[in-house]
Design an enzyme around this catalytic site. Structure first.
Site, PDB file in Angstrom:
ATOM      1  N   TYR A 155      10.635 -28.216 -43.042  1.00 29.86           N
ATOM      2  CA  TYR A 155      10.102 -28.134 -41.684  1.00 29.86           C
ATOM      3  C   TYR A 155       9.605 -29.507 -41.248  1.00 29.86           C
ATOM      4  CZ  TYR A 155       9.976 -23.000 -42.001  1.00 29.86           C
ATOM      5  OH  TYR A 155      10.300 -21.671 -42.119  1.00 29.86           O
ATOM      6  N   ASP A 212       7.944 -17.920 -37.013  1.00 30.17           N
ATOM      7  CA  ASP A 212       6.996 -17.166 -36.202  1.00 30.17           C
ATOM      8  C   ASP A 212       7.290 -17.319 -34.710  1.00 30.17           C
ATOM      9  OD1 ASP A 212       5.560 -16.446 -38.512  1.00 30.17           O
ATOM     10  OD2 ASP A 212       4.374 -18.286 -38.416  1.00 30.17           O
TER      11      ASP A 212
END
Length: 253
Positions: free
Chosen positions: A111, A53
């Site tokens: 992540y 994002d």
């Protein structure tokens, strides 16, 4: 010929990974495809392991793309790097089988979310951490990381506008580590929903700071609506660090 590349970038300078209509600002995908247009002399589509994002960073994003001729991987890495802004770096390039896809062939993505838990932060890392000085109970953080594992319904941890029909996802491993004020929350999963990790971290914050109890966090993993979970943690602390495949792409030693 098909190649894979490991890409690192400072996401604070871009409107996310993916180019799409209506997005203001430049994307990482656009820059990579422009560089490949220079080298390949034709439009070249780039596929990524994860669509990060706006504001999210990467240390080990993996991309795949085709070229019209064979390149020495190191020369291709150098050529790509020379045609990209300083905020995007090509760390490695490898030739891969013709059926390889950075997205479809990925077995998992990992992540790491960084939080700085003290007032006053070194300026060279301040743009890349969530500066949150409210004390966290680390035992509760570890317990929540354990609760995340397995296949569960993460609909409460997805941006409402992007919620798919099936919001079940599998978390393979999760943990928290760090010394002093710098904490790292690591989550490895087969795939993720939009904003999923940042909403998980925002929800963890409520529990670890004593505002909600851990049973509330566990209840969110049975489905639910976005409004029932915590806030979305800032993008600045999130990094895509690696993606895993059934083949070894490069030497990481």
């Amino acid at each position: 010929m098909r190649y894979a590349a490991k890409v690192a970038y400072d996401g604070s300078r871009f409107s996310g990974w993916q180019k799409q209509p209506g997005v203001t600002g430049e994307t990482i995908q656009e820059h990579l495809e422009r560089a490949l247009l220079v080298l390949n002399k034709q439009d070249t589509k780039v596929v990524a392991a994860g669509r990060t994002d706006r504001g999210v960073h990467a240390l080990g994003q993996v991309i795949s793309f085709d070229t019209t001729s064979r390149w020495d991987p190191q020369k291709l890495r150098n050529a790509l790097d020379a045609n990209l802004p300083a905020s995007i770096g090509i760390m490695a390039v490898a030739e891969v089988p013709e059926d390889f896809s950075a997205r479809r062939s990925a077995l998992w993505r990992e992540y790491v979310y960084f939080a700085w838990k003290r007032h006053g932060c070194p300026p060279h890392i301040a743009p890349y951490v969530w500066r949150n000085a409210v004390p966290w109970d680390r035992d509760l953080l570890r317990e929540m990381c354990s609760i995340l594992k397995g296949r569960q319904n993460f609909s409460a941890f997805c941006r409402k506008a992007d919620l798919p029909d099936n919001a079940e996802r599998t978390i393979l491993s999760s943990g928290v580590a760090g010394k002093g004020p710098l904490l790292r929350i690591r989550i490895r999963g087969e795939s993720f929903l939009t904003n999923m990790i940042r909403i998980i971290v925002g929800s963890m914050d409520l529990v670890a700071s004593g505002k909600r109890d851990i049973s509330w966090f566990g209840s969110l993993l049975s489905g639910g609506e976005r409004c029932q979970a915590g806030p979305t943690a800032p993008a600045c602390g999130l990094f895509l660090v690696k993606a895993g495949y059934g083949i070894s792409l490069w030497n990481d030693s």
